[in-house]
Motif scaffolding. Structure first.
Motif, PDB file in Angstrom:
ATOM      1  N   LYS A 220     102.043 -59.479 -89.172  1.00 21.77           N
ATOM      2  CA  LYS A 220     102.335 -60.778 -89.773  1.00 21.77           C
ATOM      3  C   LYS A 220     103.460 -61.422 -88.971  1.00 21.77           C
ATOM      4  N   GLY A 221     103.737 -62.691 -89.262  1.00 21.50           N
ATOM      5  CA  GLY A 221     104.841 -63.373 -88.591  1.00 21.50           C
ATOM      6  C   GLY A 221     104.508 -63.705 -87.155  1.00 21.50           C
ATOM      7  N   GLY A 222     105.532 -63.699 -86.303  1.00 19.57           N
ATOM      8  CA  GLY A 222     105.385 -64.129 -84.913  1.00 19.57           C
ATOM      9  C   GLY A 222     104.569 -63.195 -84.055  1.00 19.57           C
ATOM     10  N   TYR A 223     104.332 -61.971 -84.517  1.00 22.78           N
ATOM     11  CA  TYR A 223     103.494 -61.027 -83.784  1.00 22.78           C
ATOM     12  C   TYR A 223     102.122 -60.876 -84.447  1.00 22.78           C
ATOM     13  N   ALA A 224     101.780 -61.768 -85.379  1.00 24.24           N
ATOM     14  CA  ALA A 224     100.454 -61.705 -85.985  1.00 24.24           C
ATOM     15  C   ALA A 224      99.396 -61.769 -84.886  1.00 24.24           C
ATOM     16  N   ARG A 225      98.314 -61.046 -85.079  1.00 26.20           N
ATOM     17  CA  ARG A 225      97.301 -61.006 -84.034  1.00 26.20           C
ATOM     18  C   ARG A 225      96.574 -62.347 -83.930  1.00 26.20           C
ATOM     19  N   PRO A 226      96.307 -62.787 -82.707  1.00 24.95           N
ATOM     20  CA  PRO A 226      95.623 -64.072 -82.497  1.00 24.95           C
ATOM     21  C   PRO A 226      94.149 -63.975 -82.875  1.00 24.95           C
ATOM     22  N   PRO A 227      93.505 -65.119 -83.048  1.00 27.57           N
ATOM     23  CA  PRO A 227      92.064 -65.118 -83.327  1.00 27.57           C
ATOM     24  C   PRO A 227      91.301 -64.421 -82.203  1.00 27.57           C
TER      25      PRO A 227
ATOM     26  N   VAL B  30     100.915 -86.497 -51.588  1.00 29.61           N
ATOM     27  CA  VAL B  30     100.566 -85.223 -52.218  1.00 29.61           C
ATOM     28  C   VAL B  30      99.048 -85.089 -52.352  1.00 29.61           C
ATOM     29  N   THR B  31      98.500 -84.021 -51.783  1.00 31.71           N
ATOM     30  CA  THR B  31      97.076 -83.720 -51.951  1.00 31.71           C
ATOM     31  C   THR B  31      96.943 -82.570 -52.932  1.00 31.71           C
ATOM     32  N   LEU B  32      96.317 -82.855 -54.067  1.00 33.83           N
ATOM     33  CA  LEU B  32      96.138 -81.800 -55.069  1.00 33.83           C
ATOM     34  C   LEU B  32      95.045 -80.835 -54.642  1.00 33.83           C
ATOM     35  N   VAL B  33      95.290 -79.537 -54.838  1.00 36.74           N
ATOM     36  CA  VAL B  33      94.293 -78.511 -54.572  1.00 36.74           C
ATOM     37  C   VAL B  33      94.012 -77.801 -55.889  1.00 36.74           C
ATOM     38  N   PRO B  34      93.024 -78.255 -56.667  1.00 35.25           N
ATOM     39  CA  PRO B  34      92.774 -77.648 -57.984  1.00 35.25           C
ATOM     40  C   PRO B  34      92.102 -76.283 -57.848  1.00 35.25           C
ATOM     41  N   VAL B  35      92.579 -75.319 -58.621  1.00 31.74           N
ATOM     42  CA  VAL B  35      91.973 -73.983 -58.657  1.00 31.74           C
ATOM     43  C   VAL B  35      91.862 -73.564 -60.118  1.00 31.74           C
ATOM     44  N   THR B  36      90.719 -73.045 -60.504  1.00 33.14           N
ATOM     45  CA  THR B  36      90.514 -72.567 -61.873  1.00 33.14           C
ATOM     46  C   THR B  36      90.354 -71.049 -61.853  1.00 33.14           C
ATOM     47  N   ALA B  37      91.015 -70.377 -62.802  1.00 35.29           N
ATOM     48  CA  ALA B  37      90.907 -68.920 -62.857  1.00 35.29           C
ATOM     49  C   ALA B  37      89.465 -68.509 -63.104  1.00 35.29           C
ATOM     50  N   GLU B  38      89.059 -67.395 -62.478  1.00 34.67           N
ATOM     51  CA  GLU B  38      87.705 -66.881 -62.696  1.00 34.67           C
ATOM     52  C   GLU B  38      87.703 -65.711 -63.668  1.00 34.67           C
ATOM     53  N   ARG B  39      88.869 -65.123 -63.870  1.00 31.06           N
ATOM     54  CA  ARG B  39      88.997 -64.064 -64.871  1.00 31.06           C
ATOM     55  C   ARG B  39      89.988 -64.502 -65.937  1.00 31.06           C
ATOM     56  N   GLY B  40      89.798 -63.981 -67.137  1.00 27.17           N
ATOM     57  CA  GLY B  40      90.743 -64.321 -68.202  1.00 27.17           C
ATOM     58  C   GLY B  40      90.058 -64.967 -69.389  1.00 27.17           C
ATOM     59  N   PHE B  41      90.634 -66.046 -69.895  1.00 25.19           N
ATOM     60  CA  PHE B  41      90.200 -66.622 -71.162  1.00 25.19           C
ATOM     61  C   PHE B  41      89.899 -68.116 -71.001  1.00 25.19           C
ATOM     62  N   PRO B  42      88.956 -68.613 -71.800  1.00 23.88           N
ATOM     63  CA  PRO B  42      88.660 -70.050 -71.736  1.00 23.88           C
ATOM     64  C   PRO B  42      89.911 -70.897 -71.990  1.00 23.88           C
ATOM     65  N   TYR B  43      90.739 -70.409 -72.923  1.00 19.82           N
ATOM     66  CA  TYR B  43      91.986 -71.119 -73.185  1.00 19.82           C
ATOM     67  C   TYR B  43      93.030 -70.125 -73.678  1.00 19.82           C
ATOM     68  N   ILE B  44      94.149 -70.042 -72.985  1.00 23.06           N
ATOM     69  CA  ILE B  44      95.216 -69.081 -73.290  1.00 23.06           C
ATOM     70  C   ILE B  44      96.018 -69.596 -74.473  1.00 23.06           C
ATOM     71  N   SER B  45      96.177 -68.777 -75.509  1.00 21.51           N
ATOM     72  CA  SER B  45      96.955 -69.251 -76.655  1.00 21.51           C
ATOM     73  C   SER B  45      97.736 -68.142 -77.340  1.00 21.51           C
ATOM     74  N   SER B  46      98.013 -67.064 -76.638  1.00 23.09           N
ATOM     75  CA  SER B  46      98.799 -65.983 -77.237  1.00 23.09           C
ATOM     76  C   SER B  46      99.498 -65.223 -76.120  1.00 23.09           C
ATOM     77  N   ARG B  47     100.450 -64.365 -76.514  1.00 23.13           N
ATOM     78  CA  ARG B  47     101.187 -63.604 -75.506  1.00 23.13           C
ATOM     79  C   ARG B  47     100.309 -62.602 -74.757  1.00 23.13           C
ATOM     80  N   PRO B  48      99.415 -61.855 -75.440  1.00 21.99           N
ATOM     81  CA  PRO B  48      98.596 -60.940 -74.630  1.00 21.99           C
ATOM     82  C   PRO B  48      97.730 -61.701 -73.625  1.00 21.99           C
ATOM     83  N   PRO B 117      99.267 -74.466 -84.812  1.00 22.05           N
ATOM     84  CA  PRO B 117     100.478 -73.660 -85.017  1.00 22.05           C
ATOM     85  C   PRO B 117     100.360 -72.249 -84.464  1.00 22.05           C
ATOM     86  N   GLN B 118      99.134 -71.814 -84.231  1.00 24.01           N
ATOM     87  CA  GLN B 118      98.944 -70.430 -83.778  1.00 24.01           C
ATOM     88  C   GLN B 118      99.609 -70.179 -82.428  1.00 24.01           C
ATOM     89  N   ILE B 119      99.750 -71.221 -81.646  1.00 21.62           N
ATOM     90  CA  ILE B 119     100.244 -71.093 -80.276  1.00 21.62           C
ATOM     91  C   ILE B 119     101.771 -71.160 -80.199  1.00 21.62           C
TER      92      ILE B 119
END
Lengths: 249, 249, 249, 249, 249, 249
Positions: A220-227, B30-48, B117-119
């Protein structure tokens, strides 16, 4: 209780040193489960190494669930600590954080004594993370270099003793920081006018205390598991765990 | 100058949104060079997720060296920022940090406004890391949920505008936090009695400024590169880079 | 873009030194508009001098509106910075603040290195004002005195290099503080194991970034312009500007 | 002792209000010397106004030396306080600072209650300057506007009483901030469950205490007077004073 | 006004020293009422001694009510200060706190200079209690030991003068901490390049100022008196006082 | 190990409640030795009561030496904690401090939930003492009054549950503060979206951990025992202990 002593370094000799120090003070009811990282670095000593090791910590914990009751991440600097706590459902402690909360109860100020100045920026980050700067007196280390990482504690005993004497003029409590010097506190404590903390001991005792206090884990709290969320490129253990449905308030 | 816009999320639609916002304010040089991650998550929203994404950031930068002059890590929360700065020899900026240092020059206090708020816990960690809590007024978000991550800015425009009005009672400057709402500041700024910052804009402008100021990169002080070290389990790009000999004072 | 480089000191040789340093790193799109104070002190080095110079800064900006797009107040110590931001409707940066926000992105800690200890209390006030003390390692200066303010950088090069080496043991990033030593960073940076910042460069680059980010100026939040008010004893430019009707939320 | 009550506002009715409040609690040995600014603004309520008023404070003190033994700068926000202390050789107090140090001895936390939110950013700066944020609970003000600055205390008595009741839920001690509401504390204190401070009273009492403690003035440390320096554009009183030879350690 | 100078040490020679220093700067309207503790320690220099002395402070004040108008607790370290303020209904000041709030008005930073390092941890606690660490530069003391507590000021004059010179490199204002060195500031101030504060003088002047400001005492906010409560083992004066009915908001 | 559970309140029903809660989570190797104060107050809820109770704590510990191996001071607010640590040579923990260091490992922020607002100022002092304000979210309590101190937990269960739900919007971890509500956490934790801590459990577990870690006690650094000193008015146990010769570095 089964307590995983997770060494994120790939050097098994360090794991053995950590286990020896931890076992010397644990109650009988704690069974240590030592695990050594198979990917990463022989010894973590920088932020990029800690970033990668912290990712590996998540993989290792996921691979061992549910066979353990609690985890101690046994590298000073606590790689992956916040991430693991948010991801998993059991008590997890880190050597730096546990040494600091112990030090708070043994004096007004604490310092880190370690074997190389190169590692200091990463260690200092952990004090900032915990917002304990007001009680922190800095990182102290000998100037001389070191050779084999597995015998640093023996090779630099005298230099570290002298460094502790200097640090004792600035702090009440000294944390002997770094897995390679686990166990050194007992050797030199009679010569140093300050309280010495061996952080792996602090970390396993705090894990034991959290498990006794609250066996259901920090869910629970700030370490609650994400969806739950799908991922690409992780092991099946970790991706499976992160993908399952949970809720956070 | 070639500026890598590194999106650690795996969703290319988010990269496109970030690029559009960044391009709208960058100087021609400035020339932007966009790169998208190929591994990981569709959208990062937690510490792990951020721990794993930060490791991937190191892999991506190593794979593109030396074809770029600077890097912007384009996920709010700055995954891998400190690790990448210590590992590599070119200017690197993060959306959170850049938005904060910009905010310091536009008001006494700043807040984050985001879409869930989850983030918030992960975002708050970045304020602690930068030791800017004395000027931070908190994270604000609508209570309602969101659907498709690629259309959050459009789906929640009204809710976010109202959240900004509430946040404006607590802070001088509002940072519209999160890659999915890049560009939203321009849409709602006339309705909100506070300064609004679109963090990807701040991040690419700070990268440009650092490159102009100091093209040799952050190779001294607390981000000095660590000694070369062997590793197990990394890509050849990254392991090769980390293994080469360097010195740190 | 037309960027006013406003030197609140009355010494034009300092203005020339600042302009030379600033021009060396600015993009082509920035046209510097140098202005030197006609009232005040040859070189500001105390709080009473800064109080008076800050009042003059308001007069000078008012006299040049609307012929410039942004302003850099080019005296370390940032005289009049908050006052000018609240009074006027365009981006304004200061050398101390800009150097600090740049330093935040290049290391964990910064220090000021300057040419006389007499100036330190005023400089330290700026760190307090910005609430950045947690990342500040202090002011360092040579013990020897100085002669002509326009040749301090040359006369004390060796002493300042040695001071920087001492300061580098305490901070990741060193700010070479004071208009008279603008440009010195490039001369000594190869000898100093820390990141060096020339604050006038940082200040003009931050002004450029703020102008790119948000050309409408800082007209909301804590720097929102106050209601119009009559005054006695000011120039017609400044009194007229301050008297016109505006609203603050 | 002759204590200058220096009102940096140009409104003599405010000076009279301040004098009445101050006289009601001063020991007989203190003779108040009221002075009203002749240049500046009827009522200072923003940073640019304070910047200009602070410069005028220096001129006024220089014009009255050596006919007074101590000075109280009688505008909440303390315009020119640090500058005047560094410039002159006698005890100087400010309303905000004196109210705060008094509050520190009467409760754990204090708040400011004032008559308009527009003035809050400038007032908050004084808490930051003094590094007392840890004990500060914020600025509270009624939402309704005000008319004549000389009768705000009477026109808004009820609204300010209610605001104090709200503020009392957040702080132990309330400072009734702003020269126009000098004297109000005595009127409403019986209705408010908090300690109330009338800052002009606190400021003259602290001036008296400093004069008793240390009649030689603050001529060492961080307020030591700077070396003599020529200037352009100041009155002969002030330029003469600033030009004379002194030494700072 | 009758001001109790309460010496919580049992040594009357210290009381005499404190009275002499205090009387030298007090206005005529203040009549000092010196009281020396009859239980406790000849000289308090540790936390357990201060814990016991603070309890005795409550007994002494209760025994003298209502014969005094205000109280100064005259031991550096302020034993029982918060407890006495909450228990009683009159102005109470402490030597450490009063010296600190005075120092805040005479420089940016202050330090304590005392005669033995053994006493430093207890003194430092008072800075933490007041949350003034941001302006504190530490405790300085000579290395040599001391003999008779009643002649420390004379025996160690030279050593303390030299210690002050060292401390002056770190702080604007030096507080000569400890009842046994009351009065020493006047002897050495001409030799030390910093502002010196004799804390008993600061404490009685602050008591006088609080009494002038607010004769009804600190009976609201965080020091509001607690509800009446029965007790076992206290004197009849104190138990009677604590048992009577009052209300706290 | 023999762990003294020292209840500084004089109510034995509270001791029984504390013992029940503590016993439920302690390892078998810990034998609790409950002691109830014979002098003082039925329930401590203010600073003067805590000052007196802290003195009694010293008497009680002295009377039981050497029959115990460690001590837990079992009143929230930790009366006498620092004094006892400096006086005695064995591990000593306090309920507030132990709950806080436990909370640091279970979330980013913690709050106290207690049964009466009257007690809040004293509790808040403990956060300041520990310099943990950056992670503290405040004290929360029901508005309604309470009757018998021994049945508060049962009488106010619903009100405290609702208070916890409010507090959970502000903090990750809630500490159920006050001996009279020991044990309540287990009753309501399933209804509250935050981690709940029962502080007596945290305090005895930390005492166990300190004893395991370092059985020789905190005899160096800032808690080193002071030199022996004679006293007047204490019990023979305590005066004898404090008078014996020891050395402090």
């Amino acid at each position: 209780m089964r307590l995983m002593l997770l060494n994120p370094n790939t050097t098994t000799a360090l794991t053995e040193r950590l286990v020896a120090s931890a076992r010397s003070i644990l109650p009988d009811e704690v069974t240590l489960v030592p695990v050594t990282a198979e990917r990463g670095f022989p010894y973590i000593s920088s932020r990029p190494e800690a970033q990668l090791a912290g990712a590996e910590v998540l993989e290792i914990v996921a691979a061992h669930l549910p066979a353990v009751d609690a985890v101690t991440i046994a590298a000073f600097g606590d790689p992956g600590l916040d991430a693991a706590r948010e991801a998993f459902d059991l008590p997890i402690t880190g050597m730096t954080e546990a040494a600091m909360v112990t030090a708070l109860q043994l004096g007004q100020t604490f310092a880190f004594v370690t074997f190389t100045p190169q590692i200091a920026p990463w260690y200092r980050d952990q004090v900032t993370r915990a917002q304990l700067s007001a009680r922190f007196a800095g990182v102290f280390s000998p100037r001389q270099g070191f050779g084999d990482i597995t015998s640093v504690a023996e090779d630099l005993t005298d230099a570290l003793r002298e460094t502790c004497k200097v640090a004792a003029r600035h702090a009440d409590v000294l944390v002997l920081a770094g897995a390679p010097i686990a166990g050194l506190a007992s050797v030199i404590e009679k010569d140093v006018p300050a309280v010495l903390i061996d952080p792996v001991k602090a970390a396993v005792l705090q894990a034991h205390a959290l498990w006794r206090l609250r066996p259901k884990g920090a869910d629970k709290g700030g370490y609650a598991r994400p969806p739950g969320k799908a991922s690409v490129g992780l092991s099946s253990h970790l991706s499976g765990w992160l993908q399952r449905e949970t809720t956070r308030d």
